[in-house]
Design a protein around this motif. Structure first.
Motif, mmCIF file in Angstrom:
data_model
loop_
_atom_site.group_PDB
_atom_site.id
_atom_site.type_symbol
_atom_site.label_atom_id
_atom_site.label_comp_id
_atom_site.label_asym_id
_atom_site.label_seq_id
_atom_site.Cartn_x
_atom_site.Cartn_y
_atom_site.Cartn_z
ATOM 1 N N CYS A 194 -48.922 -16.162 32.021
ATOM 2 C CA CYS A 194 -49.859 -15.745 30.922
ATOM 3 C C CYS A 194 -49.660 -16.722 29.970
ATOM 4 O O CYS A 194 -48.773 -17.661 30.147
ATOM 5 C CB CYS A 194 -49.597 -14.275 30.531
ATOM 6 S SG CYS A 194 -47.953 -14.317 29.744
ATOM 7 N N CYS A 244 -46.064 -17.096 28.273
ATOM 8 C CA CYS A 244 -45.128 -17.387 28.995
ATOM 9 C C CYS A 244 -45.186 -18.842 29.228
ATOM 10 O O CYS A 244 -44.061 -19.707 29.256
ATOM 11 C CB CYS A 244 -44.996 -16.901 30.524
ATOM 12 S SG CYS A 244 -44.224 -15.085 30.355
ATOM 13 N N ASN A 259 -41.336 -14.998 33.702
ATOM 14 C CA ASN A 259 -42.429 -14.127 33.777
ATOM 15 C C ASN A 259 -42.270 -12.996 32.610
ATOM 16 O O ASN A 259 -41.328 -12.890 31.873
ATOM 17 C CB ASN A 259 -42.508 -13.430 35.123
ATOM 18 C CG ASN A 259 -41.269 -12.672 35.420
ATOM 19 O OD1 ASN A 259 -41.125 -11.433 34.863
ATOM 20 N ND2 ASN A 259 -40.532 -13.248 36.164
ATOM 21 N N CYS A 260 -43.238 -12.000 32.549
ATOM 22 C CA CYS A 260 -43.116 -10.772 31.510
ATOM 23 C C CYS A 260 -43.754 -9.493 32.118
ATOM 24 O O CYS A 260 -44.283 -9.711 33.045
ATOM 25 C CB CYS A 260 -43.593 -11.518 30.220
ATOM 26 S SG CYS A 260 -45.445 -11.548 30.203
ATOM 27 N N CYS A 303 -47.340 -10.636 33.430
ATOM 28 C CA CYS A 303 -47.623 -11.509 34.404
ATOM 29 C C CYS A 303 -46.380 -11.799 35.433
ATOM 30 O O CYS A 303 -45.340 -11.093 35.284
ATOM 31 C CB CYS A 303 -47.956 -12.958 33.725
ATOM 32 S SG CYS A 303 -46.459 -13.882 33.131
ATOM 33 N N ARG A 360 -41.553 -8.251 25.017
ATOM 34 C CA ARG A 360 -42.618 -8.291 25.667
ATOM 35 C C ARG A 360 -42.307 -8.183 27.243
ATOM 36 O O ARG A 360 -42.994 -8.801 28.079
ATOM 37 C CB ARG A 360 -43.563 -9.417 25.324
ATOM 38 C CG ARG A 360 -42.817 -10.826 25.462
ATOM 39 C CD ARG A 360 -43.817 -11.783 24.890
ATOM 40 N NE ARG A 360 -43.155 -13.091 25.557
ATOM 41 C CZ ARG A 360 -43.765 -13.519 26.592
ATOM 42 N NH1 ARG A 360 -44.629 -12.949 27.343
ATOM 43 N NH2 ARG A 360 -43.389 -14.857 27.177
HETATM 44 ZN ZN ZN Z 1 -45.969 -13.595 30.970
#
Ligand code: ZN
Ligand code: ZN
Ligand code: FE
Length: 764
Positions: free
Chosen positions: A111, A114, A132-133, A136, A174
């Motif tokens: 995303c 990121c 990542n988060c 994503c 997040r």
């Molecule tokens: Zn992300």
């Protein structure tokens, strides 16, 4: 007016797990001062809230209308309850329930947030290839079991550090409950294995891989769903070497570039193509090549298109990062030998790819399910999927009817399978051509995995009419073992049904015309069909018209040999094998006399009405392609050469049920002899097919009143034909149903089989 306290229970199903849904609900509850809880249940998400009536109303409407970007709400039920006495709003632990299922998110490309952190020197994940988060990162490819929680993913091998753990636990972070959460301290890392097994790690690994690519070497790269083979796309010798080692002589390679502006240097990119390239699925998009492109022509020989994609993981971004003298575009073709499935296990990859790659860029996060890259293009400003895999699977297609639990095993080429549960069709990722043990194994383990994670136990199995396909054999064996019924579905009926399903056709909806143009499929009369004009729905079909039947010498082997096929067609039509015909020249006198004997005695020949074969024949007659090294090559090269602005056509008379190709063949030969440009002849041939389609549809409409026309089958990958057909049918007041969510080729067949089997069971 007195404010009323009230309570509400809310149940949501859809893609609501692993997509940041609970933190979103949490923050909405804070916003409206509601107390209660949210949890992941086996069916989706459950919420209970208490507060002011008005606040609850606003809360529900906002949850409905503004869910997080990756979420998809399919059903939302609310129930009025007595207000509760919770002190706060909290996120409770998951509540698994035996036998239930929830949809699982496909893998999601990196995303914006990121990406920003990846290149921010102040961030603790600066240049960390596995950032990542919640919005994503890897999903489907790392999931071993459900519910989607870290212990059931391949990330279970990594213990979170304190900082990651705090982020994971904080509903306002997040990365709250981002199962693959990782950082340089606690997560996976890159390694590079080069000459004589010499290893490099972390940033050294990346630096080394880039140095090798820069110097024209071939590097195997472990990505999200499997291995790629990469080399500098502008380095002709490197691309040539990759073709040689991979034993893939002509089939196009896909490429990756850092950003849109780099792609734009080599291909024309319009607005919808840009949107698709940048979508969170990040598919390979087929784009028109610019004549000025400096990439090696060996990437896609004899094609006017290139398959391009953007980086979809942080590792790919770091790999593609621009630098003086570093390749702008890398070939990124699936890491396999020709026709084998993509490699995804480290040991296996090192063994299988050691003869192809000079070095290996790998990492220690395991891939549980291999997925190839998805391939798509843009038609009339909307996506048209040619291979549905990474980023799309295992997203289910919501159905407009409710089938029992079914398994449809698909077909021989471009195999996918489909399972159903409730109102969902779970279409598998691309499995591949079922021609070898490796692919069969990945088909079988794929079915097992889907049945397990979606808790589906098929009550009925659907298969192709052809009993010898490996998928059919699997179906027959399994149905016998488990003592469950099996339904045989005609291949082109399945194509029609797939297209109807893809357009939301209901179970009891009226019939449609199906223009099913395809390579191969066993017909109900034991001949090979493929140029079919059907009229039907899920429950059944009539074969209204079909292409004139021709002998195919040597059966399936003929498919690789358009020159031989073309001679057989000429022979059947009583046209002499004149020395001035280019396909005739390809066979020596001995071969010709053998072929003639074969045709006279009908020895080892099969009868076919295939549209794919007609394209092969014309391609060879025009000296474009006499022998193919991948499926559809002769037709693709014929399409690529067609003059876009040509409007003339030849005639294809419809006599009773038959589309008569004799006049067409005579015209093509006559024009080729008299020196008409091949580009014009190819275009006129395409236009003739369009004309015949419209003519047939008008006849059927006069007879039945039906004006809906479904276009399905592998030939509909031909965009020249597709665009003109859609235009002409629309001008003649037909409604065109074309594929949207599943491919027109055999990748869509399993969905169609499932719908046909469902119709048999529902309407029985
Ligand atoms: Zn992300
Ligand atoms: Zn960490
Ligand atoms: Fe087909």
């Amino acid at each position: 007016m007195r404010k009323v306290t009230s309570g509400r229970k809310i149940k949501i199903t859809g893609i609501v797990q692993g997509v940041g849904f609970r933190p979103f609900v949490y923050s909405m509850a804070q916003k409206y001062h509601l107390k209660g809880w949210v949890l992941n249940s086996s069916q989706g998400v459950e919420i209970e809230v208490s507060g002011l009536m008005e606040d609850i109303e606003n809360f529900v409407s906002q949850v409905k209308s503004q869910p997080p970007p990756l979420a998809r709400i399919d059903f939302l039920e609310t129930e009025e309850i007595q207000p509760n006495h919770y002190k706060k709003f909290s996120i409770l632990n998951s509540k698994p329930q035996a036998g239930e299922f929830v949809p699982i998110s496909p893998d999601v490309s990196i995303c914006k947030d990121c990406t920003r952190e990846l290149f921010d020197p102040e961030d603790r994940r600066y240049r960390y290839p596995f950032i990542n988060c919640t919005n994503c990162g890897p999903r489907f490819t790392i999931i071993r079991d459900i519910p989607y929680d870290r212990p059931f993913t391949t990330m279970s091998e990594f213990t979170m550090c304190n900082t990651c753990q705090n982020e994971y636990n904080d509903p306002l972070d997040r990365r709250f409950h981002a199962q693959p959460i990782a950082c340089p301290e606690c997560g996976p890392h890159l390694s590079f294995i080069g000459e004589k097994g010499k290893e490099f790690h972390k940033s050294d690994a990346l630096r080394e891989a880039r140095a090798w690519l820069r110097s024209g070497k071939i590097v195997a790269i472990k990505g999200l769903g499997g291995y790629h083979l990469a080399c500098d796309a502008a380095n002709h010798a490197a691309v040539q070497e990759l073709r040689k080692r991979k034993q893939r002589s002509q089939k196009p390679f896909a490429s990756m570039a850092f950003d849109i502006s780099t792609i734009d240097k080599h291909c024309f990119v319009d607005e919808s193509e840009e949107t698709l390239l940048l979508s969170r699925q990040r598919p390979i998009v087929l784009l028109h090549t610019r004549p000025t492109s400096t990439l090696s022509p060996l990437i896609a020989p004899n094609q006017n298109h290139l398959g391009m994609m953007l980086p979809y993981t942080p590792m790919h971004l770091l790999l593609m990062e621009p630098e003086e003298g570093y390749p702008e575009v890398l070939v990124m073709t699936s890491g396999n030998l020709s026709e084998e499935p993509i490699a995804y296990e480290d040991k296996e990859a090192l063994e299988r790819l050691s003869g192809i790659a000079d070095g290996f860029l790998i990492h220690n996060r395991s891939i549980h399910m291999r997925t190839d890259d998805t391939v798509a293009r843009i038609i009339y400003n909307t996506p048209y999927i040619l291979r549905r895999s990474r980023g799309y699977a295992p997203d289910p297609l919501p159905l407009s009817f409710e089938p029992p639990s079914l398994l449809a095993v698909g077909t021989e080429l471009k195999n996918t399978f489909t399972l159903s549960r409730n109102r969902y069709a779970f279409i598998s990722h691309h499995i591949g051509d079922m021609e070898n043990y490796e692919t069969l194994r990945s088909f079988e383990t794929g079915i097992q995995h889907y049945e397990n994670i979606f808790k589906i136990k098929p009550e009925v199995i659907a298969r192709d009419l052809h009993p010898d396909y490996l998928a059919s054999k699997y179906a027959i064996k399994r149905a016998a073992e488990e003592n469950i019924p099996i339904v045989n579905v005609q291949h082109h009926h399945a194509h029609l049904a797939a297209c109807l399903c893809d357009n939301g056709w209901k179970m009891d909806e009226k019939k449609a015309i199906g223009i099913i143009f395809d390579g191969t499929g066993l017909g109900t009369d034991k001949t090979i069909w493929g140029g079919e004009i059907l009229y039907g729905n899920y429950a059944g079909f009539e074969r209204k018209h079909h292409l004139q039947t021709m002998p195919l010498p040597g059966g399936d082997a003929a498919i690789r040999n358009p020159a031989r096929t073309s001679l057989a067609y000429l022979w059947q039509l009583g046209i002499d094998w004149g020395e001035d015909i280019s396909s005739v020249k390809r066979l020596d006198l001995n071969e010709r006399s053998l072929l003639e004997k074969q045709l006279q005695g009908r020895i080892n020949t099969i009868e076919t009405s295939s549209m794919g074969r007609l394209f092969d024949v014309v391609s060879s007659l025009l000296n474009i392609c006499h022998e193919t090294s991948y499926e559809g090559q002769a037709a693709i090269e014929l399409e690529n050469i067609a003059a876009p602005d040509e409007h003339d056509n030849y005639t294809i008379p419809i006599k009773d049920q038959i589309l008569d190709i004799a006049p067409l063949m005579h015209s093509i030969l006559k024009e080729a002899k008299s020196g008409v440009k091949v580009a014009a002849i190819s275009a006129r041939f395409h236009n003739s097919i369009v004309q015949a389609i419209v003519q047939a549809c008008i006849q059927i409409r006069a007879e039945t009143g039906c004006s809906e026309v479904a276009l399905s089958g592998g030939v509909w990958q031909n965009v020249y034909l597709l665009n003109k057909t859609i235009k002409m049918l629309t001008e003649n007041d037909f409604t065109v149903l074309r594929h949207r969510g599943v491919p027109p080729n055999d990748g869509g067949v399993s969905l169609g089989q499932l719908a046909v089997a469902a119709a048999m069971l529902i309407t029985r």
